[in-house]
Motif scaffolding. Structure first.
Motif, mmCIF file in Angstrom:
data_model
loop_
_atom_site.group_PDB
_atom_site.id
_atom_site.type_symbol
_atom_site.label_atom_id
_atom_site.label_comp_id
_atom_site.label_asym_id
_atom_site.label_seq_id
_atom_site.Cartn_x
_atom_site.Cartn_y
_atom_site.Cartn_z
ATOM 1 N N LEU A 1 -1.373 -6.189 2.934
ATOM 2 C CA LEU A 1 -0.448 -7.216 2.451
ATOM 3 C C LEU A 1 0.171 -6.805 1.114
ATOM 4 O O LEU A 1 1.369 -7.005 0.887
ATOM 5 N N THR A 2 -0.639 -6.210 0.259
ATOM 6 C CA THR A 2 -0.125 -5.716 -1.028
ATOM 7 C C THR A 2 0.950 -4.663 -0.807
ATOM 8 O O THR A 2 2.001 -4.668 -1.467
ATOM 9 N N SER A 3 0.699 -3.750 0.145
ATOM 10 C CA SER A 3 1.676 -2.700 0.451
ATOM 11 C C SER A 3 2.962 -3.283 1.009
ATOM 12 O O SER A 3 4.068 -2.815 0.699
ATOM 13 N N TYR A 4 2.835 -4.330 1.825
ATOM 14 C CA TYR A 4 4.032 -4.983 2.370
ATOM 15 C C TYR A 4 4.838 -5.647 1.266
ATOM 16 O O TYR A 4 6.059 -5.495 1.182
ATOM 17 N N ARG A 5 4.167 -6.374 0.384
ATOM 18 C CA ARG A 5 4.865 -7.091 -0.681
ATOM 19 C C ARG A 5 5.501 -6.151 -1.694
ATOM 20 O O ARG A 5 6.505 -6.503 -2.329
ATOM 21 N N SER A 6 4.930 -4.946 -1.842
ATOM 22 C CA SER A 6 5.497 -3.972 -2.784
ATOM 23 C C SER A 6 6.593 -3.130 -2.144
ATOM 24 O O SER A 6 7.236 -2.325 -2.821
ATOM 25 N N GLY A 7 6.794 -3.267 -0.833
ATOM 26 C CA GLY A 7 7.839 -2.522 -0.149
ATOM 27 C C GLY A 7 7.391 -1.192 0.411
ATOM 28 O O GLY A 7 8.186 -0.455 0.992
ATOM 29 N N ASP A 8 6.093 -0.882 0.283
ATOM 30 C CA ASP A 8 5.576 0.390 0.804
ATOM 31 C C ASP A 8 5.274 0.330 2.297
ATOM 32 O O ASP A 8 5.059 1.364 2.932
ATOM 33 N N LEU A 9 5.243 -0.875 2.840
ATOM 34 C CA LEU A 9 4.925 -1.049 4.253
ATOM 35 C C LEU A 9 5.878 -2.095 4.829
ATOM 36 O O LEU A 9 6.104 -3.141 4.215
ATOM 37 N N GLY A 10 6.452 -1.789 5.985
ATOM 38 C CA GLY A 10 7.361 -2.739 6.622
ATOM 39 C C GLY A 10 6.597 -3.909 7.232
ATOM 40 O O GLY A 10 5.382 -3.826 7.470
ATOM 41 N N PHE A 11 7.302 -4.982 7.521
ATOM 42 C CA PHE A 11 6.657 -6.169 8.076
ATOM 43 C C PHE A 11 6.048 -5.880 9.445
ATOM 44 O O PHE A 11 4.932 -6.333 9.746
ATOM 45 N N VAL A 12 6.756 -5.142 10.288
ATOM 46 C CA VAL A 12 6.240 -4.817 11.622
ATOM 47 C C VAL A 12 4.962 -3.997 11.509
ATOM 48 O O VAL A 12 3.960 -4.255 12.204
ATOM 49 N N GLU A 13 4.963 -3.002 10.613
ATOM 50 C CA GLU A 13 3.783 -2.163 10.423
ATOM 51 C C GLU A 13 2.611 -2.979 9.867
ATOM 52 O O GLU A 13 1.464 -2.813 10.293
ATOM 53 N N PHE A 14 2.915 -3.836 8.920
ATOM 54 C CA PHE A 14 1.867 -4.685 8.333
ATOM 55 C C PHE A 14 1.264 -5.605 9.392
ATOM 56 O O PHE A 14 0.036 -5.735 9.507
ATOM 57 N N SER A 15 2.109 -6.260 10.186
ATOM 58 C CA SER A 15 1.610 -7.179 11.206
ATOM 59 C C SER A 15 0.832 -6.430 12.290
ATOM 60 O O SER A 15 -0.145 -6.953 12.839
ATOM 61 N N LEU B 1 1.636 -16.790 -1.206
ATOM 62 C CA LEU B 1 1.881 -15.465 -1.789
ATOM 63 C C LEU B 1 2.281 -15.575 -3.261
ATOM 64 O O LEU B 1 1.929 -14.705 -4.072
ATOM 65 N N THR B 2 3.000 -16.630 -3.598
ATOM 66 C CA THR B 2 3.429 -16.815 -4.980
ATOM 67 C C THR B 2 2.226 -17.020 -5.892
ATOM 68 O O THR B 2 2.112 -16.391 -6.952
ATOM 69 N N GLU B 3 1.294 -17.882 -5.484
ATOM 70 C CA GLU B 3 0.094 -18.128 -6.295
ATOM 71 C C GLU B 3 -0.802 -16.902 -6.340
ATOM 72 O O GLU B 3 -1.356 -16.558 -7.382
ATOM 73 N N TRP B 4 -0.945 -16.223 -5.199
ATOM 74 C CA TRP B 4 -1.799 -15.038 -5.121
ATOM 75 C C TRP B 4 -1.337 -13.962 -6.103
ATOM 76 O O TRP B 4 -2.148 -13.344 -6.798
ATOM 77 N N GLN B 5 -0.029 -13.725 -6.155
ATOM 78 C CA GLN B 5 0.482 -12.662 -7.017
ATOM 79 C C GLN B 5 0.587 -13.095 -8.482
ATOM 80 O O GLN B 5 0.534 -12.261 -9.376
ATOM 81 N N ALA B 6 0.687 -14.408 -8.717
ATOM 82 C CA ALA B 6 0.820 -14.890 -10.094
ATOM 83 C C ALA B 6 -0.532 -15.097 -10.764
ATOM 84 O O ALA B 6 -0.651 -14.983 -11.988
ATOM 85 N N ASP B 7 -1.564 -15.424 -9.969
ATOM 86 C CA ASP B 7 -2.870 -15.753 -10.547
ATOM 87 C C ASP B 7 -3.977 -15.130 -9.701
ATOM 88 O O ASP B 7 -4.470 -15.736 -8.751
ATOM 89 N N LYS B 8 -4.376 -13.929 -10.057
ATOM 90 C CA LYS B 8 -5.402 -13.222 -9.294
ATOM 91 C C LYS B 8 -6.769 -13.895 -9.395
ATOM 92 O O LYS B 8 -7.662 -13.635 -8.584
ATOM 93 N N SER B 9 -6.952 -14.747 -10.395
ATOM 94 C CA SER B 9 -8.239 -15.427 -10.556
ATOM 95 C C SER B 9 -8.344 -16.695 -9.710
ATOM 96 O O SER B 9 -9.413 -17.305 -9.621
ATOM 97 N N SER B 10 -7.243 -17.104 -9.082
ATOM 98 C CA SER B 10 -7.257 -18.313 -8.257
ATOM 99 C C SER B 10 -8.218 -18.130 -7.078
ATOM 100 O O SER B 10 -8.349 -17.039 -6.521
ATOM 101 N N ARG B 11 -8.869 -19.209 -6.704
ATOM 102 C CA ARG B 11 -9.806 -19.181 -5.577
ATOM 103 C C ARG B 11 -9.361 -20.122 -4.451
ATOM 104 O O ARG B 11 -10.169 -20.531 -3.628
#
Length: 342
Positions: A75-89, A162-172
């Motif tokens: 998922l990190t690779s997809y969000r950074s553009g290193d992996l396409g959506f089809v490949e990620f899925s 995804l917005t919360e995950w990338q903005a706050d890594k400490s979120s649970r």
């Protein structure tokens, strides 16, 4: 409250003739047709309205404390553009296939994955959908059997903020998921393939909040009506949060109460021994006890509005009895008929 769809795709995971789990991967995303938009809108609404969801984060599993981080890394690779959506899925489908292969109960299904925006947040929706058989009448009035996706009865689904995950890594709590009905093992395989760990015990936090509210009104100099008004305000605030998909913020709730002259709730709740988080998701089922008393046991079910306690409903803990004044008309009619018959 509409959604803006970025990507969506469906892959199939099923058993082959030898009973082995296999993936059939779609090579390109679904087109944003009206059918796809309608389906995802319906799933978004159905999922959002599901009560009793769990909340978690990407973390460690098992007694060994090892992280299952393949899904999160993809998922990190997809969000950074290193992996396409089809490949990620496709990677996600293979991870789910491997997890399903560990269990005898697995029948597979259709893995739906979609990235979309709702309000101000980006989400990844992940669901394992089953096919349901139905009958239809053709133009020549002959019956035909076909299969369709059972969208109204989703049991295995999760949504990642995804917005919360990338903005706050400490979120649970940036991953929400539907709790399985058929036992933990059935529900857990779906979380395990994503490396999701439950991070917030929603029911426990809501019950702790109710405990704090009851202690707060008990220690105050409020009248009986003012105490019930306080409970009602807490219930209304939390219900609105639940309906809008927002979390309960204790400071915000305290400010709402302060506007009605009920000061110092924040210091009372967070300064005591309640172990209450600053914010947590709302659980409407737990919050109903602020408005109603209800219980079942020994063949008796009783439920009444909290405002009736001490007035229409008199409870005597010494004799273990409840006196009800003003029996509901429909119940009174049933009782009168039974007495006449006897």
């Amino acid at each position: 409250m509409g959604i803006s769809i970025e990507q969506a795709i469906i892959h199939e995971i099923s058993q082959d003739g030898q009973g082995q789990m296999r993936c059939r991967l779609r090579p390109q995303p679904l087109l944003n047709t009206s059918a796809v938009e309608t389906m995802l809108e319906e799933l978004h609404q159905t999922y959002s309205s599901k009560a009793g969801k769990g909340f978690g984060f990407f973390g460690t599993h098992g007694d060994d404390g090892e992280a299952n981080d393949e899904f999160a890394n993809a998922l990190t690779s997809y969000r950074s553009g290193d992996l396409g959506f089809v490949e990620f899925s496709g990677k996600a489908s293979q991870l789910l296939q491997q997890e399903l292969a560990k269990y005898d109960f697995s029948q597979g299904g259709f893995l739906l994955m979609s990235c979309y925006t709702s309000m101000t947040s980006d989400f990844l929706f992940v669901a394992l959908l089953s096919a349901k058989s139905s009958m239809t009448v053709l133009d020549d009035m002959e019956l035909s059997q076909n299969n369709h996706l059972d969208l109204s009865n989703i049991q295995l689904a999760a949504r990642i903020d995804l917005t919360e995950w990338q903005a706050d890594k400490s979120s649970r709590k940036y991953i929400s998921f539907i709790r399985g009905r058929a036992g933990r093992k059935v529900a857990d395989f779906f979380l395990d393939f994503m490396g999701c760990v439950e991070g917030v015990n929603t029911k426990a936090q809501n019950k702790t909040l109710i405990h704090a509210v009851e202690d707060f009104v008990a220690s105050s100099e409020l009248t009986k009506d003012e105490r019930q008004e306080c409970r009602n305000k807490v219930f209304e605030y939390c219900s609105e949060r639940a309906d809008s998909g927002e979390v309960i913020e204790v400071k915000d709730l305290a400010d709402e109460l302060a506007e009605s002259g009920m000061d110092s709730f924040y210091d009372f709740a967070c300064g005591g021994s309640y172990e209450l988080d600053e914010e947590f998701p709302a659980d409407k089922a737990s919050l109903r006890s602020l408005k109603k008393f209800s219980g079942t046991g020994g063949g008796v079910t009783l439920s009444f509005d909290g405002g009736h306690l001490g007035e229409r409903v008199i409870y005597d803990p010494v004799s273990d009895t409840i006196l009800i004044k003003g029996v509901p008309a429909n119940l009174k009619d049933q009782l009168d008929r039974r007495l006449k018959g006897e």
